[in-house]
Design a protein around this motif. Structure first.
Motif, PDB file in Angstrom:
ATOM      1  N   LEU A  54      -0.310  66.727 -14.331  1.00  0.00           N
ATOM      2  CA  LEU A  54      -1.431  67.643 -14.281  1.00  0.00           C
ATOM      3  C   LEU A  54      -2.152  67.697 -15.616  1.00  0.00           C
ATOM      4  CD1 LEU A  54       0.363  70.618 -12.458  1.00  0.00           C
ATOM      5  CD2 LEU A  54      -0.963  68.763 -11.425  1.00  0.00           C
ATOM      6  N   PRO A  55      -3.417  67.991 -15.631  1.00  0.00           N
ATOM      7  CA  PRO A  55      -4.126  68.182 -16.893  1.00  0.00           C
ATOM      8  C   PRO A  55      -3.758  69.532 -17.499  1.00  0.00           C
ATOM      9  CG  PRO A  55      -5.596  68.572 -15.032  1.00  0.00           C
ATOM     10  CD  PRO A  55      -4.301  68.075 -14.454  1.00  0.00           C
ATOM     11  N   PRO A  56      -3.801  69.612 -18.828  1.00  0.00           N
ATOM     12  CA  PRO A  56      -3.446  70.880 -19.457  1.00  0.00           C
ATOM     13  C   PRO A  56      -4.537  71.937 -19.214  1.00  0.00           C
ATOM     14  CG  PRO A  56      -4.193  69.320 -21.107  1.00  0.00           C
ATOM     15  CD  PRO A  56      -4.120  68.553 -19.825  1.00  0.00           C
ATOM     16  N   ASP A  57      -4.062  73.165 -19.326  1.00  0.00           N
ATOM     17  CA  ASP A  57      -4.933  74.335 -19.253  1.00  0.00           C
ATOM     18  C   ASP A  57      -5.834  74.309 -17.998  1.00  0.00           C
ATOM     19  OD1 ASP A  57      -5.951  76.746 -20.032  1.00  0.00           O
ATOM     20  OD2 ASP A  57      -7.481  75.879 -21.362  1.00  0.00           O
ATOM     21  N   THR A  58      -5.145  74.010 -16.884  1.00  0.00           N
ATOM     22  CA  THR A  58      -5.885  73.921 -15.607  1.00  0.00           C
ATOM     23  C   THR A  58      -5.213  74.853 -14.569  1.00  0.00           C
ATOM     24  OG1 THR A  58      -6.462  71.629 -16.089  1.00  0.00           O
ATOM     25  CG2 THR A  58      -6.721  72.366 -13.798  1.00  0.00           C
ATOM     26  N   GLU A  59      -6.073  75.531 -13.832  1.00  0.00           N
ATOM     27  CA  GLU A  59      -5.566  76.530 -12.857  1.00  0.00           C
ATOM     28  C   GLU A  59      -5.356  75.874 -11.493  1.00  0.00           C
ATOM     29  OE1 GLU A  59      -7.917  79.986 -10.947  1.00  0.00           O
ATOM     30  OE2 GLU A  59      -6.877  80.921 -12.643  1.00  0.00           O
ATOM     31  N   PHE A  60      -4.223  76.261 -10.862  1.00  0.00           N
ATOM     32  CA  PHE A  60      -3.894  75.762  -9.519  1.00  0.00           C
ATOM     33  C   PHE A  60      -3.450  76.938  -8.622  1.00  0.00           C
ATOM     34  CE2 PHE A  60      -3.229  72.257 -12.451  1.00  0.00           C
ATOM     35  CZ  PHE A  60      -3.889  71.228 -11.829  1.00  0.00           C
ATOM     36  N   SER A  91       4.601  73.454 -17.896  1.00  0.00           N
ATOM     37  CA  SER A  91       4.260  72.795 -19.164  1.00  0.00           C
ATOM     38  C   SER A  91       2.783  72.431 -19.112  1.00  0.00           C
ATOM     39  CB  SER A  91       5.125  71.557 -19.358  1.00  0.00           C
ATOM     40  OG  SER A  91       4.821  70.586 -18.383  1.00  0.00           O
ATOM     41  N   THR A  92       2.375  71.605 -20.050  1.00  0.00           N
ATOM     42  CA  THR A  92       0.955  71.203 -20.079  1.00  0.00           C
ATOM     43  C   THR A  92       0.624  70.254 -18.934  1.00  0.00           C
ATOM     44  OG1 THR A  92       1.497  69.398 -21.597  1.00  0.00           O
ATOM     45  CG2 THR A  92       0.739  71.499 -22.570  1.00  0.00           C
ATOM     46  N   SER A  93       1.680  69.643 -18.332  1.00  0.00           N
ATOM     47  CA  SER A  93       1.399  68.662 -17.273  1.00  0.00           C
ATOM     48  C   SER A  93       2.224  68.896 -15.984  1.00  0.00           C
ATOM     49  CB  SER A  93       1.693  67.247 -17.792  1.00  0.00           C
ATOM     50  OG  SER A  93       3.078  67.142 -18.157  1.00  0.00           O
ATOM     51  N   GLN A  94       2.973  69.972 -15.953  1.00  0.00           N
ATOM     52  CA  GLN A  94       3.864  70.158 -14.786  1.00  0.00           C
ATOM     53  C   GLN A  94       4.028  71.653 -14.477  1.00  0.00           C
ATOM     54  OE1 GLN A  94       8.315  69.503 -14.944  1.00  0.00           O
ATOM     55  NE2 GLN A  94       7.686  67.602 -13.890  1.00  0.00           N
ATOM     56  N   ILE A  95       4.123  71.948 -13.170  1.00  0.00           N
ATOM     57  CA  ILE A  95       4.395  73.335 -12.719  1.00  0.00           C
ATOM     58  C   ILE A  95       5.508  73.261 -11.667  1.00  0.00           C
ATOM     59  CG2 ILE A  95       3.503  75.385 -11.560  1.00  0.00           C
ATOM     60  CD1 ILE A  95       0.720  74.634 -12.562  1.00  0.00           C
ATOM     61  N   LYS A  96       6.512  74.092 -11.862  1.00  0.00           N
ATOM     62  CA  LYS A  96       7.594  74.173 -10.868  1.00  0.00           C
ATOM     63  C   LYS A  96       7.605  75.601 -10.280  1.00  0.00           C
ATOM     64  CE  LYS A  96      12.561  73.496 -10.146  1.00  0.00           C
ATOM     65  NZ  LYS A  96      13.855  73.136 -10.755  1.00  0.00           N
ATOM     66  N   ILE A  97       7.441  75.657  -8.958  1.00  0.00           N
ATOM     67  CA  ILE A  97       7.470  76.973  -8.275  1.00  0.00           C
ATOM     68  C   ILE A  97       8.720  77.070  -7.405  1.00  0.00           C
ATOM     69  CG2 ILE A  97       4.943  77.254  -8.281  1.00  0.00           C
ATOM     70  CD1 ILE A  97       4.954  76.358  -5.351  1.00  0.00           C
ATOM     71  N   MET A  98       9.083  78.313  -7.052  1.00  0.00           N
ATOM     72  CA  MET A  98      10.273  78.562  -6.225  1.00  0.00           C
ATOM     73  C   MET A  98      10.017  79.791  -5.350  1.00  0.00           C
ATOM     74  SD  MET A  98      14.195  78.919  -7.606  1.00  0.00           S
ATOM     75  CE  MET A  98      15.565  78.792  -6.471  1.00  0.00           C
ATOM     76  N   TRP A  99      10.722  79.903  -4.259  1.00  0.00           N
ATOM     77  CA  TRP A  99      10.558  81.047  -3.336  1.00  0.00           C
ATOM     78  C   TRP A  99      11.832  81.287  -2.556  1.00  0.00           C
ATOM     79  CZ3 TRP A  99       8.182  76.322  -3.061  1.00  0.00           C
ATOM     80  CH2 TRP A  99       8.609  75.467  -2.029  1.00  0.00           C
ATOM     81  N   GLU A 100      11.848  82.383  -1.888  1.00  0.00           N
ATOM     82  CA  GLU A 100      12.969  82.718  -1.009  1.00  0.00           C
ATOM     83  C   GLU A 100      12.522  82.559   0.447  1.00  0.00           C
ATOM     84  OE1 GLU A 100      15.862  83.222  -2.279  1.00  0.00           O
ATOM     85  OE2 GLU A 100      15.047  83.206  -4.322  1.00  0.00           O
ATOM     86  N   THR A 122      -1.196  81.838  -7.807  1.00  0.00           N
ATOM     87  CA  THR A 122      -2.160  81.136  -8.675  1.00  0.00           C
ATOM     88  C   THR A 122      -1.615  81.110 -10.104  1.00  0.00           C
ATOM     89  OG1 THR A 122      -4.024  81.848  -7.298  1.00  0.00           O
ATOM     90  CG2 THR A 122      -4.524  81.101  -9.544  1.00  0.00           C
ATOM     91  N   THR A 123      -1.580  79.956 -10.708  1.00  0.00           N
ATOM     92  CA  THR A 123      -1.099  79.794 -12.092  1.00  0.00           C
ATOM     93  C   THR A 123      -1.829  78.622 -12.742  1.00  0.00           C
ATOM     94  OG1 THR A 123       0.912  79.610 -13.441  1.00  0.00           O
ATOM     95  CG2 THR A 123       0.818  78.253 -11.456  1.00  0.00           C
ATOM     96  N   ALA A 124      -1.528  78.370 -14.018  1.00  0.00           N
ATOM     97  CA  ALA A 124      -2.212  77.275 -14.737  1.00  0.00           C
ATOM     98  C   ALA A 124      -1.219  76.565 -15.651  1.00  0.00           C
ATOM     99  CB  ALA A 124      -3.378  77.826 -15.559  1.00  0.00           C
ATOM    100  N   THR A 125      -1.512  75.307 -15.912  1.00  0.00           N
ATOM    101  CA  THR A 125      -0.692  74.570 -16.882  1.00  0.00           C
ATOM    102  C   THR A 125      -0.966  75.084 -18.297  1.00  0.00           C
ATOM    103  OG1 THR A 125      -2.447  72.901 -16.970  1.00  0.00           O
ATOM    104  CG2 THR A 125      -0.580  72.456 -15.494  1.00  0.00           C
TER     105      THR A 125
END
Length: 535
Positions: free
Chosen positions: A503-509, A459-468, A528-531
């Protein structure tokens, strides 16, 4: 009454005629010969213990230069007296004391070797044989220049129709070979090849002992590498080997023992060893040697065990004897005999040690170098047979090394994994039992990178990642370490997902996710992704 008994302790006219050489000498000499034939021990004792024995003995030596009959009788008396220890000592003493005068004795005996009278020839050869039995007399003979001529005549006598004469000739040559100088003299004189051929032809079992004496001479000559090579290069060498093999079966123990001795000397040379192993009678050799191990005569047992030991000492002989089960059985039975002599016991034990099959190796030694590498080493095996050893190393039942080295490096192993190793040794015609298994577990390592790292939602303030989980954990997976670039963050989680909030919107992490074991963090998976932006 005996001539010497009649004279008592005095020198009467009959006894003085033995060294003053008058018309009575032949008659007195005939009588002395007759009395020696009648009672050799008593007559020899009286002669050698008479005050005038040295004069009489020197006189007899001078009679060797007379006519055939006189010389033959004198030779017989001297030879008979030389059969006693005292007689030998007296003869050596006279030859030493008389100096240059004594140099005519051996030439005189040599001249008698080709006289027409067969009894004279036989007596001369017999006397030379008796003299050669004593070490000092033997060396005296070997220093004489005329011995080369004597050897030629003795060689010719080996094929004499009179077997006693032939046996005496063989005896002289045999006793000369007792000394190394005698072997060298025979091998180097101008007619040596003829002598060697005649000795081969004289082999065999006979009542007079010619073959027995010839076998001893051949054995002594073959005891030297140069002599053995000479004998084996003769055109009659096959006859020699086959004759010696036949003599092993002789009922005469002396004949059998000398054949054993000669064959053992031949077998000591690689060339001779191969000739015997390839001989069509090799099985009969082994059979008769095994039968000799059961007799009561200690010398026969020793000679038989010595020949078996000589066969076993070379690789091809060892391999052959291992195919003959009666050899080991006979040697083991002999070893249990309580009265076995020490020198025979040593021969038997040495042969059994050579024939011993390879033992089970000790388990290999394991040294863990890393999670991916193990050094395996093992003890060197040195079989008494001298055969080359090949080591076979098995890893998890699979052969991974075969060769002469005593170490192996197992690479490309998997961390935190159990491996088993065992060893086997091998020589030509023999494989050892496998050693006991040794197992080891490689240590843990860092895991490989987690798989399928992805964004589950954002979302504009959150990123959820997952892996195996990583494809290879390389140990016990304790969790994951997450490093976020773009926002200072490094933490450990136990789940296979992570939520980054506020997280701030439209920001790369950039996310780096690496698995953890006791050895630390492994390779990281990167995403690498962004909100989302506010729009």
């Amino acid at each position: 009454m005996l001539l010497l008994a009649e004279a008592g302790r005095t020198l009467n006219k009959d006894l003085t005629s033995l060294f003053r050489h008058n018309l009575q000498t032949p008659r007195v000499l005939d009588r002395l010969v007759h009395e020696l034939h009648s009672d050799k021990e008593l007559c020899s004792y009286l002669f050698l213990n008479h005050p005038g024995s040295e004069d009489m003995l020197w006189g007899l030596m001078n009679l060797l230069m007379e006519d055939s009959r006189t010389a033959g009788n004198a030779s017989f008396v001297i030879g008979t007296l030389a059969e006693t220890d005292l007689g030998k000592r007296r003869i050596v003493q006279i030859c030493t004391d008389k100096g240059d005068q004594a140099k005519k004795i051996l030439p005189a005996l040599t001249n008698m070797l080709d006289m027409a009278d067969t009894e004279t020839v036989m007596n001369a050869a017999g006397t030379m044989g008796t003299l050669a039995e004593d070490g000092d007399c033997r060396m005296w003979m070997l220093r004489e220049d005329c011995l080369d001529e004597a050897m030629i005549k003795l060689t010719n006598l080996l094929s004499s129709k009179d077997m006693c004469t032939a046996s005496n000739a063989a005896l002289v040559l045999a006793r000369l070979t007792i000394a190394e100088e005698g072997c060298a003299r025979i091998l180097n004189h101008r007619s040596s090849s003829h002598t060697l051929v005649q000795l081969c032809g004289a082999l065999g079992s006979d009542e007079t002992g010619r073959g027995m004496n010839a076998a001893f001479a051949i054995g002594r000559l073959c005891d030297f590498e140069a002599g053995c090579k000479r004998m084996l290069s003769l055109k009659t060498s096959n006859l020699m080997i086959n004759s010696l093999i036949d003599m092993l079966h002789s009922a005469d123990s002396g004949c059998c023992k000398n054949a054993c001795f000669a064959l053992s000397c031949i077998a000591s040379l690689v060339q001779g060893h191969q000739r015997l192993l390839k001989n069509e009678k090799i099985n009969s050799i082994v059979d008769v040697l095994c039968s000799l191990l059961t007799v009561t005569d200690e010398e026969s047992i020793w000679f038989a065990s010595m020949l078996l030991h000589t066969f076993a000492c070379q690789k091809s002989g060892c391999l052959y004897l291992r195919t003959q089960p009666n050899v080991r059985e006979s040697l083991e039975v002999l070893l249990e005999r309580p009265s076995l002599k020490e020198d025979t016991k040593e021969e038997v034990e040495a042969t059994l040690a050579i024939l011993e099959k390879l033992p089970q190796p000790k388990p290999p030694n394991i040294k863990v170098e890393s999670a991916n590498s193990i050094i395996v080493s093992w003890d060197h095996i040195s079989p008494k047979s001298g055969l080359d050893v090949t080591y076979l190393l098995f890893q998890d039942e699979k052969l991974v090394y075969s060769g002469p080295r005593t170490n192996y490096i197992a690479n490309d192993l998997t961390p935190n994994t159990k491996y088993s190793f065992y060893l086997q040794a091998s020589t030509e015609g023999d494989d050892s039992p496998a050693s006991k298994n040794v197992t080891v577990v490689t240590p843990e390592s860092v895991p490989s990178a987690p798989q399928s790292l992805r964004v589950l939602n954002k979302s504009t303030s959150q990123i959820k990642i997952m892996w195996e989980p990583p494809e290879t954990s390389n140990g016990v997976l304790k969790g994951y370490q997450i490093v976020v670039r773009g926002k200072t963050s490094s933490l450990e989680v136990h789940e296979n997902y992570f939520i980054l909030s506020s997280l701030p919107p439209d920001t790369e992490f950039t996310f780096q996710v690496g698995g953890l074991t006791s050895k630390g963090r492994g390779e990281a998976a990167i995403l690498t992704t962004a909100t989302d932006d506010l729009g």
